[in-house]
Design a protein around this motif. Structure first.
Motif, PDB file in Angstrom:
ATOM      1  N   THR A  15       0.848  -1.209   0.000  1.00  0.00           N
ATOM      2  CA  THR A  15       0.000   0.000   0.000  1.00  0.00           C
ATOM      3  C   THR A  15       0.881   1.257   0.000  1.00  0.00           C
ATOM      4  O   THR A  15       1.436   1.615  -1.008  1.00  0.00           O
ATOM      5  N   GLY A  16       0.927   1.965   1.105  1.00  0.00           N
ATOM      6  CA  GLY A  16       1.704   3.206   1.191  1.00  0.00           C
ATOM      7  C   GLY A  16       0.841   4.425   1.418  1.00  0.00           C
ATOM      8  O   GLY A  16       1.302   5.453   1.922  1.00  0.00           O
ATOM      9  N   GLN A  17      -0.443   4.300   1.054  1.00  0.00           N
ATOM     10  CA  GLN A  17      -1.352   5.437   1.175  1.00  0.00           C
ATOM     11  C   GLN A  17      -2.094   5.445   2.506  1.00  0.00           C
ATOM     12  O   GLN A  17      -2.955   6.295   2.738  1.00  0.00           O
ATOM     13  N   PHE A  18      -1.736   4.508   3.396  1.00  0.00           N
ATOM     14  CA  PHE A  18      -2.451   4.412   4.671  1.00  0.00           C
ATOM     15  C   PHE A  18      -1.499   4.518   5.858  1.00  0.00           C
ATOM     16  O   PHE A  18      -1.728   3.897   6.901  1.00  0.00           O
ATOM     17  N   ALA A  19      -0.452   5.292   5.727  1.00  0.00           N
ATOM     18  CA  ALA A  19       0.530   5.436   6.809  1.00  0.00           C
ATOM     19  C   ALA A  19      -0.149   5.906   8.095  1.00  0.00           C
ATOM     20  O   ALA A  19      -1.071   6.726   8.071  1.00  0.00           O
ATOM     21  N   ASN A  20       0.306   5.343   9.206  1.00  0.00           N
ATOM     22  CA  ASN A  20      -0.183   5.655  10.556  1.00  0.00           C
ATOM     23  C   ASN A  20      -1.589   5.126  10.822  1.00  0.00           C
ATOM     24  O   ASN A  20      -2.214   5.510  11.819  1.00  0.00           O
ATOM     25  N   ARG A  21      -2.069   4.244   9.948  1.00  0.00           N
ATOM     26  CA  ARG A  21      -3.374   3.608  10.182  1.00  0.00           C
ATOM     27  C   ARG A  21      -3.172   2.258  10.877  1.00  0.00           C
ATOM     28  O   ARG A  21      -2.187   1.555  10.667  1.00  0.00           O
ATOM     29  N   LYS A  22      -4.153   1.888  11.700  1.00  0.00           N
ATOM     30  CA  LYS A  22      -4.085   0.620  12.442  1.00  0.00           C
ATOM     31  C   LYS A  22      -4.090  -0.564  11.473  1.00  0.00           C
ATOM     32  O   LYS A  22      -4.897  -0.626  10.542  1.00  0.00           O
ATOM     33  N   TYR A  23      -3.174  -1.515  11.702  1.00  0.00           N
ATOM     34  CA  TYR A  23      -3.055  -2.674  10.813  1.00  0.00           C
ATOM     35  C   TYR A  23      -3.345  -3.982  11.536  1.00  0.00           C
ATOM     36  O   TYR A  23      -4.015  -4.858  11.015  1.00  0.00           O
ATOM     37  N   ILE A  24      -2.848  -4.109  12.774  1.00  0.00           N
ATOM     38  CA  ILE A  24      -3.022  -5.344  13.534  1.00  0.00           C
ATOM     39  C   ILE A  24      -3.037  -5.041  15.023  1.00  0.00           C
ATOM     40  O   ILE A  24      -2.304  -4.171  15.501  1.00  0.00           O
ATOM     41  N   THR A  25      -3.898  -5.753  15.740  1.00  0.00           N
ATOM     42  CA  THR A  25      -3.979  -5.623  17.198  1.00  0.00           C
ATOM     43  C   THR A  25      -3.588  -6.945  17.843  1.00  0.00           C
ATOM     44  O   THR A  25      -4.049  -8.015  17.416  1.00  0.00           O
ATOM     45  N   LEU A  26      -2.750  -6.871  18.887  1.00  0.00           N
ATOM     46  CA  LEU A  26      -2.305  -8.054  19.615  1.00  0.00           C
ATOM     47  C   LEU A  26      -2.912  -8.047  21.013  1.00  0.00           C
ATOM     48  O   LEU A  26      -2.816  -7.050  21.725  1.00  0.00           O
ATOM     49  N   ASN A  27      -3.517  -9.151  21.411  1.00  0.00           N
ATOM     50  CA  ASN A  27      -4.100  -9.288  22.752  1.00  0.00           C
ATOM     51  C   ASN A  27      -3.439 -10.437  23.501  1.00  0.00           C
ATOM     52  O   ASN A  27      -3.386 -11.563  22.995  1.00  0.00           O
ATOM     53  N   TYR A  28      -2.961 -10.138  24.733  1.00  0.00           N
ATOM     54  CA  TYR A  28      -2.277 -11.122  25.567  1.00  0.00           C
ATOM     55  C   TYR A  28      -3.207 -11.583  26.696  1.00  0.00           C
ATOM     56  O   TYR A  28      -4.362 -11.149  26.787  1.00  0.00           O
ATOM     57  N   ASN A  29      -2.690 -12.435  27.595  1.00  0.00           N
ATOM     58  CA  ASN A  29      -3.505 -12.892  28.725  1.00  0.00           C
ATOM     59  C   ASN A  29      -3.651 -11.776  29.762  1.00  0.00           C
ATOM     60  O   ASN A  29      -3.067 -10.698  29.631  1.00  0.00           O
ATOM     61  N   ASP A  30      -4.437 -12.041  30.810  1.00  0.00           N
ATOM     62  CA  ASP A  30      -4.744 -11.004  31.788  1.00  0.00           C
ATOM     63  C   ASP A  30      -3.501 -10.479  32.505  1.00  0.00           C
ATOM     64  O   ASP A  30      -3.456  -9.315  32.909  1.00  0.00           O
ATOM     65  N   LYS A  31      -2.501 -11.315  32.684  1.00  0.00           N
ATOM     66  CA  LYS A  31      -1.284 -10.876  33.370  1.00  0.00           C
ATOM     67  C   LYS A  31      -0.463  -9.904  32.538  1.00  0.00           C
ATOM     68  O   LYS A  31       0.335  -9.133  33.067  1.00  0.00           O
ATOM     69  N   HIS A  32      -0.647  -9.967  31.239  1.00  0.00           N
ATOM     70  CA  HIS A  32       0.156  -9.130  30.342  1.00  0.00           C
ATOM     71  C   HIS A  32      -0.710  -8.160  29.540  1.00  0.00           C
ATOM     72  O   HIS A  32      -0.384  -7.821  28.393  1.00  0.00           O
ATOM     73  N   LYS A  33      -1.788  -7.694  30.146  1.00  0.00           N
ATOM     74  CA  LYS A  33      -2.655  -6.732  29.462  1.00  0.00           C
ATOM     75  C   LYS A  33      -1.895  -5.480  29.059  1.00  0.00           C
ATOM     76  O   LYS A  33      -2.222  -4.823  28.065  1.00  0.00           O
ATOM     77  N   ALA A  34      -0.853  -5.144  29.839  1.00  0.00           N
ATOM     78  CA  ALA A  34      -0.052  -3.961  29.509  1.00  0.00           C
ATOM     79  C   ALA A  34       0.669  -4.132  28.176  1.00  0.00           C
ATOM     80  O   ALA A  34       1.096  -3.148  27.563  1.00  0.00           O
ATOM     81  N   SER A  35       0.801  -5.387  27.732  1.00  0.00           N
ATOM     82  CA  SER A  35       1.470  -5.651  26.445  1.00  0.00           C
ATOM     83  C   SER A  35       0.507  -5.595  25.269  1.00  0.00           C
ATOM     84  O   SER A  35       0.935  -5.620  24.114  1.00  0.00           O
ATOM     85  N   ASN A  36      -0.814  -5.549  25.537  1.00  0.00           N
ATOM     86  CA  ASN A  36      -1.775  -5.407  24.441  1.00  0.00           C
ATOM     87  C   ASN A  36      -1.392  -4.181  23.621  1.00  0.00           C
ATOM     88  O   ASN A  36      -1.190  -3.103  24.171  1.00  0.00           O
ATOM     89  N   SER A  37      -1.297  -4.366  22.328  1.00  0.00           N
ATOM     90  CA  SER A  37      -0.732  -3.281  21.520  1.00  0.00           C
ATOM     91  C   SER A  37      -1.235  -3.346  20.083  1.00  0.00           C
ATOM     92  O   SER A  37      -1.885  -4.310  19.676  1.00  0.00           O
ATOM     93  N   THR A  38      -0.893  -2.325  19.323  1.00  0.00           N
ATOM     94  CA  THR A  38      -1.328  -2.200  17.937  1.00  0.00           C
ATOM     95  C   THR A  38      -0.133  -1.910  17.052  1.00  0.00           C
ATOM     96  O   THR A  38       0.736  -1.109  17.401  1.00  0.00           O
ATOM     97  N   GLY A  39      -0.107  -2.576  15.900  1.00  0.00           N
ATOM     98  CA  GLY A  39       0.898  -2.289  14.889  1.00  0.00           C
ATOM     99  C   GLY A  39       0.296  -1.397  13.819  1.00  0.00           C
ATOM    100  O   GLY A  39      -0.792  -1.693  13.296  1.00  0.00           O
ATOM    101  N   TYR A  40       0.973  -0.314  13.519  1.00  0.00           N
ATOM    102  CA  TYR A  40       0.477   0.656  12.537  1.00  0.00           C
ATOM    103  C   TYR A  40       1.318   0.605  11.259  1.00  0.00           C
ATOM    104  O   TYR A  40       2.528   0.383  11.309  1.00  0.00           O
ATOM    105  N   LEU A  41       0.643   0.835  10.126  1.00  0.00           N
ATOM    106  CA  LEU A  41       1.378   0.998   8.879  1.00  0.00           C
ATOM    107  C   LEU A  41       2.255   2.233   9.001  1.00  0.00           C
ATOM    108  O   LEU A  41       1.819   3.262   9.531  1.00  0.00           O
ATOM    109  N   ASN A  42       3.480   2.124   8.529  1.00  0.00           N
ATOM    110  CA  ASN A  42       4.449   3.195   8.729  1.00  0.00           C
ATOM    111  C   ASN A  42       5.306   3.364   7.481  1.00  0.00           C
ATOM    112  O   ASN A  42       5.640   2.373   6.825  1.00  0.00           O
TER     113      ASN A  42
END
Length: 498
Positions: A280-307
């Protein structure tokens, strides 16, 4: 006097006998075990912290054992692999993907494409009511033992070590020393497999370094420039070469892309993120993927953005290390054609589903494997910081070499969609229907490539005489799905996720 002497003698004798009994009783007391089995302790502790389904496994609960019970539990067996698999959640059904290894350095090397292998990549399908199995050569790794032996894409084999290939023996193909027999001039008659001749190929594995950028070509048809790329693994240490290849496509003014992921079992999420930006290239800074961990690692829940910039990596000192970033060579496409098979898995499925919210994805081939969870490499390196615990490869416990690749996260696209049963194609092609007509990569009459080119140009690229085989078949698996780490999805660099 004699009676008194006798009484004293008997009293002393009774005393010593009773003391001896006490000593014997004390000697028979079991020794209290205080030393932990280091490997099992690591396995339990790391799974208790990171495992995605930790709360669903009673023996991984925080309050499951007292100190004494825990010591007894982890010292109950020296079968470390069995100990690991017994702690997984519905292993083989719900969790089909977690692994433990006794050599973590080899595991890390495999993520760079370095591994002991024969170079034969294949698919297996059962015929004749499941009584027999046929093997189809998907591709051969260049300069591998299989390549030197003379095997080629499209070959059909039906024997292993001189025996007909069956459910009983097909797993011998995962070994590093075997002989396969290829059918020559084979045909299907009355739904039965027949052949006119056969040829044997002996293959012995060796250490190989596979480049996942297997093949590329640009077709120039009807004023269109169509790039075709066979990409067989998401290996982060090849991000720079992948970006270079897209730079070539960009310089040629490519208008369309056919991405062949039929034999791609997955790999690095970071590479998938980079590939999305290149397409692509035309969607920079848009959400691409979300990662969800177990309850102990909720702080690691995160999102990967196109860059606009992609991460670059190199395999050094036994692990993957960042070597900076560079601008992505983006094609700014609004549509991509993706070829898939039953072996298209994890990071490949991520690419398909994460692109769909932004551009048209035309999927041609078979339903994908269905793996929408991922892992990180865990080593014996406890840490007070829970988000760093068991991840420090350099400072791990060197008393043993065990490592784990358990499932620790689930992922979703920007619409929070997930396809746990696999992704259905828009245009279905069963490749077994074309046994004998599977062409070398880049040949426009190869069934899947021909269909993609037809969709783009409107031209026909296969002869009407090349009809489907009338053969009842059932998929068994392929060389990626049948081996450890063949459908792996892992994170190379957490810093790219916020």
């Amino acid at each position: 006097m004699n009676k008194l002497y006798f009484f004293l003698l008997m009293s002393l004798l009774s005393f010593f006998i009773s003391c001896g009994d006490e000593i014997q009783k004390e000697e028979k007391k079991p020794t209290v075990q205080t030393k932990k089995d280091e490997v099992n302790d690591f396995i339990w502790s790391a799974l208790n912290s990171w495992y995605y389904w930790q709360k669903d496994v009673p023996n991984l609960a925080d309050n499951r054992f007292s100190d004494t019970e825990y010591l007894k539990f982890i010292n109950s067996t020296k079968d470390h692999e069995g100990f690991f698999y017994n702690l997984l959640y519905r292993y083989g059904e719900k969790d089909r993907f977690s692994w433990v290894v006794d050599d973590v350095e080899k595991l890390m090397a495999s993520f760079s494409g370095k591994q002991a292998a024969t170079g034969l990549e294949y698919s297996l399908t059962s015929i004749e009511n499941g009584n027999r199995i046929l093997g189809l050569v998907n591709y051969i790794i260049p300069n591998s033992p299989a390549d030197k032996a003379g095997l080629k894409r499209g070959d059909v084999f039906f024997k292993i070590n001189g025996e007909l290939l069956t459910q009983r023996n097909y797993r011998k193909l995962t070994e590093d020393n075997f002989t396969i027999t290829v059918a020559q001039n084979f045909k299907i008659k009355n739904k039965v497999f027949t052949y006119d001749g056969e040829k044997k190929f002996h293959i012995k594995g060796e250490e190989l370094q596979e480049n996942p950028i297997h093949y590329s070509k640009i077709f120039k048809i009807n004023g269109k420039k169509i790039a075709y790329l066979v990409f067989n693994a998401f290996q982060a240490n090849y991000n720079d070469e992948l970006n270079e290849k897209f730079g070539e496509f960009k310089a040629e003014g490519v208008t369309d892309l056919i991405l062949d992921l039929r034999y791609n079992g997955g790999g690095s999420v970071n590479t998938a993120l980079a590939l999305g930006q290149m397409i692509t290239g035309q969607f920079a800074n848009r959400k691409y993927i979300t990662l969800n961990y177990n309850d102990k690692h909720k702080a690691s829940n995160s999102t990967g953005y196109l860059n606009k910039e992609i991460g670059l990596f190199e395999f050094e000192d036994g692990e993957m290390k960042s070597k900076g970033k560079e601008l992505a060579n983006s094609l700014h496409l609004n549509r991509v054609y993706v070829l898939t098979s039953h072996a298209t898995a994890s990071a490949s499925e991520l690419t398909i589903t994460s692109l769909k919210p932004y551009i048209d994805v035309v999927q041609i081939g078979q339903k994908t494997y269905g793996k929408f969870v991922g892992s990180i490499t865990l080593v014996d390196a406890p840490d007070k910081n829970i988000n760093k615990a068991y991840t420090d490869f350099e400072n791990r416990n060197k008393n043993h070499s065990y490592g784990m690749q358990p499932i620790v996260f689930a992922y979703f696209n920007s619409r929070n969609e997930v396809f746990v049963e696999g992704v259905e194609p828009d245009i279905k092609i069963n490749f077994v229907d074309y046994l004998g007509n599977i062409k070398e990569f880049g040949n426009p009459s190869d069934p899947a490539l021909a269909k993609a080119l037809e969709q783009i140009t409107g031209n026909k690229f296969r002869k009407a005489s090349e009809k489907k085989l009338k053969l009842e078949t059932w998929p068994v698996g392929d060389s990626k799905t049948l081996k450890k780490f063949g459908t792996e999805m892992y994170i190379t660099d957490l810093s790219e996720f916020k």
